[in-house]
Scaffold this motif. Structure first.
Motif, PDB file in Angstrom:
ATOM      1  N   UNK A 183       0.849  -1.183   0.000  1.00  0.00           N
ATOM      2  CA  UNK A 183       0.000   0.000   0.000  1.00  0.00           C
ATOM      3  C   UNK A 183       0.886   1.234   0.000  1.00  0.00           C
ATOM      4  N   UNK A 184       0.540   2.198  -0.851  1.00  0.00           N
ATOM      5  CA  UNK A 184       1.360   3.413  -0.929  1.00  0.00           C
ATOM      6  C   UNK A 184       0.936   4.375   0.171  1.00  0.00           C
ATOM      7  N   UNK A 185       1.419   4.075   1.364  1.00  0.00           N
ATOM      8  CA  UNK A 185       1.174   4.891   2.549  1.00  0.00           C
ATOM      9  C   UNK A 185       2.522   5.241   3.153  1.00  0.00           C
ATOM     10  N   UNK A 186       2.497   6.154   4.080  1.00  0.00           N
ATOM     11  CA  UNK A 186       3.703   6.483   4.823  1.00  0.00           C
ATOM     12  C   UNK A 186       3.407   6.232   6.292  1.00  0.00           C
ATOM     13  N   UNK A 187       4.112   5.302   6.925  1.00  0.00           N
ATOM     14  CA  UNK A 187       5.084   4.371   6.353  1.00  0.00           C
ATOM     15  C   UNK A 187       4.386   3.330   5.472  1.00  0.00           C
ATOM     16  N   UNK A 188       5.128   2.718   4.540  1.00  0.00           N
ATOM     17  CA  UNK A 188       4.523   1.740   3.642  1.00  0.00           C
ATOM     18  C   UNK A 188       3.949   0.550   4.425  1.00  0.00           C
ATOM     19  N   UNK A 189       2.823   0.057   3.969  1.00  0.00           N
ATOM     20  CA  UNK A 189       2.190  -1.097   4.598  1.00  0.00           C
ATOM     21  C   UNK A 189       2.222  -2.238   3.592  1.00  0.00           C
ATOM     22  N   UNK A 190       2.647  -3.406   4.063  1.00  0.00           N
ATOM     23  CA  UNK A 190       2.726  -4.598   3.216  1.00  0.00           C
ATOM     24  C   UNK A 190       1.913  -5.695   3.889  1.00  0.00           C
ATOM     25  N   UNK A 191       1.071  -6.357   3.105  1.00  0.00           N
ATOM     26  CA  UNK A 191       0.287  -7.476   3.605  1.00  0.00           C
ATOM     27  C   UNK A 191       0.497  -8.679   2.702  1.00  0.00           C
ATOM     28  N   UNK A 192       0.351  -9.844   3.295  1.00  0.00           N
ATOM     29  CA  UNK A 192       0.450 -11.095   2.552  1.00  0.00           C
ATOM     30  C   UNK A 192      -0.872 -11.829   2.675  1.00  0.00           C
ATOM     31  N   UNK A 193      -1.289 -12.444   1.563  1.00  0.00           N
ATOM     32  CA  UNK A 193      -2.487 -13.270   1.596  1.00  0.00           C
ATOM     33  C   UNK A 193      -2.300 -14.448   0.660  1.00  0.00           C
ATOM     34  N   UNK A 194      -3.066 -15.492   0.902  1.00  0.00           N
ATOM     35  CA  UNK A 194      -3.002 -16.663   0.040  1.00  0.00           C
ATOM     36  C   UNK A 194      -3.661 -16.367  -1.294  1.00  0.00           C
ATOM     37  N   UNK A 195      -3.095 -16.912  -2.337  1.00  0.00           N
ATOM     38  CA  UNK A 195      -3.710 -16.845  -3.658  1.00  0.00           C
ATOM     39  C   UNK A 195      -4.782 -17.937  -3.713  1.00  0.00           C
ATOM     40  N   UNK A 196      -5.579 -17.919  -4.743  1.00  0.00           N
ATOM     41  CA  UNK A 196      -6.562 -18.991  -4.939  1.00  0.00           C
ATOM     42  C   UNK A 196      -5.832 -20.332  -5.011  1.00  0.00           C
ATOM     43  N   UNK A 197      -4.710 -20.341  -5.694  1.00  0.00           N
ATOM     44  CA  UNK A 197      -3.875 -21.536  -5.801  1.00  0.00           C
ATOM     45  C   UNK A 197      -3.412 -21.996  -4.416  1.00  0.00           C
ATOM     46  N   UNK A 198      -2.962 -21.057  -3.592  1.00  0.00           N
ATOM     47  CA  UNK A 198      -2.510 -21.371  -2.239  1.00  0.00           C
ATOM     48  C   UNK A 198      -3.624 -21.896  -1.355  1.00  0.00           C
ATOM     49  N   UNK A 199      -4.838 -21.391  -1.552  1.00  0.00           N
ATOM     50  CA  UNK A 199      -5.984 -21.864  -0.769  1.00  0.00           C
ATOM     51  C   UNK A 199      -6.256 -23.344  -1.016  1.00  0.00           C
ATOM     52  N   UNK A 200      -5.796 -23.863  -2.148  1.00  0.00           N
ATOM     53  CA  UNK A 200      -5.947 -25.284  -2.442  1.00  0.00           C
ATOM     54  C   UNK A 200      -5.203 -26.184  -1.471  1.00  0.00           C
ATOM     55  N   UNK A 201      -4.286 -25.619  -0.684  1.00  0.00           N
ATOM     56  CA  UNK A 201      -3.544 -26.402   0.306  1.00  0.00           C
ATOM     57  C   UNK A 201      -4.339 -26.623   1.593  1.00  0.00           C
ATOM     58  N   UNK A 202      -5.454 -25.928   1.751  1.00  0.00           N
ATOM     59  CA  UNK A 202      -6.217 -26.004   2.997  1.00  0.00           C
ATOM     60  C   UNK A 202      -6.630 -27.425   3.382  1.00  0.00           C
ATOM     61  N   UNK A 203      -7.209 -28.218   2.480  1.00  0.00           N
ATOM     62  CA  UNK A 203      -7.589 -29.579   2.895  1.00  0.00           C
ATOM     63  C   UNK A 203      -6.403 -30.399   3.393  1.00  0.00           C
ATOM     64  N   UNK A 204      -5.264 -30.286   2.729  1.00  0.00           N
ATOM     65  CA  UNK A 204      -4.085 -31.049   3.138  1.00  0.00           C
ATOM     66  C   UNK A 204      -3.590 -30.597   4.510  1.00  0.00           C
ATOM     67  N   UNK A 205      -3.528 -29.288   4.735  1.00  0.00           N
ATOM     68  CA  UNK A 205      -3.052 -28.789   6.030  1.00  0.00           C
ATOM     69  C   UNK A 205      -4.066 -29.062   7.136  1.00  0.00           C
ATOM     70  N   UNK A 206      -5.358 -29.014   6.823  1.00  0.00           N
ATOM     71  CA  UNK A 206      -6.375 -29.366   7.819  1.00  0.00           C
ATOM     72  C   UNK A 206      -6.183 -30.807   8.283  1.00  0.00           C
ATOM     73  N   UNK A 207      -5.959 -31.727   7.339  1.00  0.00           N
ATOM     74  CA  UNK A 207      -5.744 -33.130   7.700  1.00  0.00           C
ATOM     75  C   UNK A 207      -4.484 -33.299   8.541  1.00  0.00           C
ATOM     76  N   UNK A 208      -3.411 -32.585   8.190  1.00  0.00           N
ATOM     77  CA  UNK A 208      -2.187 -32.645   8.999  1.00  0.00           C
ATOM     78  C   UNK A 208      -2.438 -32.121  10.407  1.00  0.00           C
TER      79      UNK A 208
END
Length: 124
Positions: A77-102
């Motif tokens: 985000x173009x703010x001062x100070x800069x803000x950076x966020x991370x989120x899962x992509x749709x592709x990354x969300x596909x890992x949810x069933x595997x991680x839930x089982x683990x």
């Protein structure tokens, strides 16, 4: 060496799919980062608070690798100070069933070893 490539640049050969999955999301920290991102966007400082044992350098390294593999996306985000966020992509969300089982298996394992997982499993 680039992921999925050999030293000669030829495509890497896999014996089973789990090899490819572990190459992308294996290790100690990546599954924890992904797990915490299932609840939504997180800033680096939030992830550090949720995973206090990880160093800042390792967190940054792991986030970059997950971004390169298109598991997470970085939003600046173009703010001062800069803000950076991370989120899962749709592709990354596909890992949810595997991680839930683990996760479920890990909790059953803690019950088996300790008699009651609540003795060793922290709430956060």
């Amino acid at each position: 060496m680039e992921q999925g490539k050999t030293n000669t640049g030829a495509p890497k050969k896999y014996r089973v799919g789990v090899e490819a999955a572990l190459e992308v999301m294996g290790g100690k920290w990546k599954p924890l980062i992904i797990y915490h991102l299932f609840t939504g966007c997180k800033r680096t400082s939030e992830l550090k608070r949720l995973i206090p044992e990880i160093t800042q350098k390792m967190l940054t390294t792991q986030l970059r690798a997950l971004e390169k593999d298109e598991i997470v996306q970085r939003k600046v985000y173009s703010e001062v100070p800069p803000r950076v966020e991370y989120e899962l992509t749709t592709y990354g969300l596909g890992l949810k069933p595997a991680l839930d089982l683990l996760c479920y298996w890990g909790e059953e394992h803690l019950d088996k070893v300790y008699g009651d997982k609540s003795k060793v499993l922290e709430d956060f």
